[in-house]
Design a protein around this motif. Structure first.
Motif, PDB file in Angstrom:
ATOM      1  N   LYS A  10      13.487  60.608  -5.340  1.00 53.95           N
ATOM      2  CA  LYS A  10      14.713  61.379  -5.441  1.00 53.95           C
ATOM      3  C   LYS A  10      14.394  62.846  -5.732  1.00 53.95           C
ATOM      4  N   SER A  11      15.375  63.708  -5.564  1.00 57.96           N
ATOM      5  CA  SER A  11      15.173  65.134  -5.821  1.00 57.96           C
ATOM      6  C   SER A  11      14.757  65.344  -7.282  1.00 57.96           C
ATOM      7  N   ALA A  12      13.869  66.315  -7.490  1.00 61.08           N
ATOM      8  CA  ALA A  12      13.354  66.666  -8.821  1.00 61.08           C
ATOM      9  C   ALA A  12      12.568  65.535  -9.473  1.00 61.08           C
ATOM     10  N   SER A  13      11.998  64.660  -8.660  1.00 56.79           N
ATOM     11  CA  SER A  13      11.153  63.590  -9.210  1.00 56.79           C
ATOM     12  C   SER A  13       9.704  64.034  -9.343  1.00 56.79           C
ATOM     13  N   GLY A 129      18.191  61.280 -16.064  1.00 53.91           N
ATOM     14  CA  GLY A 129      18.411  62.378 -17.005  1.00 53.91           C
ATOM     15  C   GLY A 129      17.302  63.416 -16.933  1.00 53.91           C
ATOM     16  N   ILE A 130      16.076  62.950 -16.789  1.00 52.62           N
ATOM     17  CA  ILE A 130      14.933  63.856 -16.662  1.00 52.62           C
ATOM     18  C   ILE A 130      15.033  64.628 -15.352  1.00 52.62           C
ATOM     19  N   ARG A 131      15.415  63.930 -14.275  1.00 52.56           N
ATOM     20  CA  ARG A 131      15.551  64.586 -12.971  1.00 52.56           C
ATOM     21  C   ARG A 131      16.591  65.700 -13.009  1.00 52.56           C
ATOM     22  N   LEU A 132      17.723  65.402 -13.625  1.00 49.45           N
ATOM     23  CA  LEU A 132      18.814  66.377 -13.673  1.00 49.45           C
ATOM     24  C   LEU A 132      18.393  67.631 -14.444  1.00 49.45           C
ATOM     25  N   ALA A 133      17.690  67.434 -15.552  1.00 53.98           N
ATOM     26  CA  ALA A 133      17.224  68.578 -16.341  1.00 53.98           C
ATOM     27  C   ALA A 133      16.230  69.416 -15.545  1.00 53.98           C
ATOM     28  N   GLU A 149      25.312  72.550  -4.598  1.00 58.90           N
ATOM     29  CA  GLU A 149      24.421  71.817  -3.706  1.00 58.90           C
ATOM     30  C   GLU A 149      23.456  70.951  -4.510  1.00 58.90           C
ATOM     31  N   MET A 150      22.999  71.457  -5.651  1.00 62.52           N
ATOM     32  CA  MET A 150      22.119  70.677  -6.511  1.00 62.52           C
ATOM     33  C   MET A 150      22.810  69.386  -6.951  1.00 62.52           C
ATOM     34  N   CYS A 151      24.072  69.488  -7.349  1.00 61.41           N
ATOM     35  CA  CYS A 151      24.828  68.309  -7.790  1.00 61.41           C
ATOM     36  C   CYS A 151      25.081  67.351  -6.630  1.00 61.41           C
ATOM     37  N   ARG A 152      25.398  67.896  -5.466  1.00 64.54           N
ATOM     38  CA  ARG A 152      25.630  67.044  -4.288  1.00 64.54           C
ATOM     39  C   ARG A 152      24.377  66.241  -3.955  1.00 64.54           C
ATOM     40  N   ARG A 153      23.230  66.923  -3.980  1.00 62.56           N
ATOM     41  CA  ARG A 153      21.985  66.253  -3.631  1.00 62.56           C
ATOM     42  C   ARG A 153      21.632  65.195  -4.675  1.00 62.56           C
ATOM     43  N   PHE A 154      21.879  65.495  -5.952  1.00 63.00           N
ATOM     44  CA  PHE A 154      21.578  64.536  -7.018  1.00 63.00           C
ATOM     45  C   PHE A 154      22.357  63.245  -6.813  1.00 63.00           C
ATOM     46  N   ALA A 156      23.819  62.213  -3.972  1.00 63.62           N
ATOM     47  CA  ALA A 156      23.474  61.601  -2.689  1.00 63.62           C
ATOM     48  C   ALA A 156      22.200  60.774  -2.803  1.00 63.62           C
ATOM     49  N   ASP A 157      21.259  61.240  -3.623  1.00 63.43           N
ATOM     50  CA  ASP A 157      19.992  60.522  -3.784  1.00 63.43           C
ATOM     51  C   ASP A 157      20.185  59.140  -4.404  1.00 63.43           C
ATOM     52  N   CYS A 158      21.177  59.025  -5.261  1.00 63.43           N
ATOM     53  CA  CYS A 158      21.448  57.721  -5.880  1.00 63.43           C
ATOM     54  C   CYS A 158      21.799  56.686  -4.818  1.00 63.43           C
ATOM     55  N   GLU A 159      22.468  57.134  -3.754  1.00 60.23           N
ATOM     56  CA  GLU A 159      22.821  56.234  -2.655  1.00 60.23           C
ATOM     57  C   GLU A 159      21.666  56.076  -1.680  1.00 60.23           C
TER      58      GLU A 159
END
Length: 204
Positions: A10-13, A129-133, A149-154, A156-159
């Protein structure tokens, strides 16, 4: 026959940091598999290093020429952004091992194109939580932060990386990046080394 080691998560992993670390390990002898994108270049990025940054017109031309291996479109708050892998001559698995980075969907398409024996998944997991930070910290460094866009991508990655989809892709091994990233570096590097040894023994 070489291998294409394919980083996903996922993004920011932490994928980008892991990607850069593995490429710096000369003993691994991994060539970068550079993707194309139509999204704007970010601060600190360089064309031809993280991505080939191209226009949608260039993408359309490559489509017409039948040179698209896999393609994804993300409907962002700034319009559609495309990411894709092109058959541009940079990939020669008969001679070299490669390191790529992408999504579950692109992994499936790459596997269909090159074959299951060549694609080796490297799936990185990080607690949400770590990814979001991390994502927020990274976005604040941009000249023009794109928080929506950051929130949208976060979300979307869950799906996109739902457990069912991970299982369907046949991914069994996962690498955790919840703590010190050097531990994740070491675990993935050791795994790549073992896979390369197995591949070498099969060639003998």
């Amino acid at each position: 026959m070489g291998k294409i080691f394919y980083l996903m998560g996922k993004s920011a992993s932490g994928k980008d940091h892991i990607y850069e670390h593995l490429l710096k390990q000369a003993d691994l002898e991994l060539k970068p598999l550079i993707l194309y994108t139509t999204r704007p270049i970010r601060s600190g990025e360089e064309n031809g290093r993280e991505y080939f940054f191209v226009t949608e017109e260039r993408l359309a031309r490559l489509r017409r020429e039948g040179k698209i291996i896999e393609e994804r479109m993300y409907q962002t708050v700034h319009g559609p952004w495309y990411y894709f892998t092109a058959d541009d001559g940079q990939i020669c698995p008969e001679k070299y091992d490669y390191l790529g980075i992408g999504t579950l969907d692109s992994y499936q398409k790459m596997k269909a194109h090159f074959g299951e024996k060549i694609l080796v998944p490297l799936y990185v997991e990080t607690e949400d939580g770590i990814r979001l930070a991390r994502a927020l910290k990274r976005e604040r460094k941009q000249e023009q932060p794109k928080y929506a866009e950051m929130c949208r991508r976060f979300l979307a990655d869950c799906e996109d990386f739902a457990e069912e989809k991970i299982r369907k892709a046949g991914i069994l091994k996962r690498f955790s990046n919840n703590g010190v990233i050097e531990d994740c570096f070491s675990e993935i590097q050791n795994f790549v080394e073992q896979e390369k040894k197995l591949c070498y023994n099969e060639r003998k």
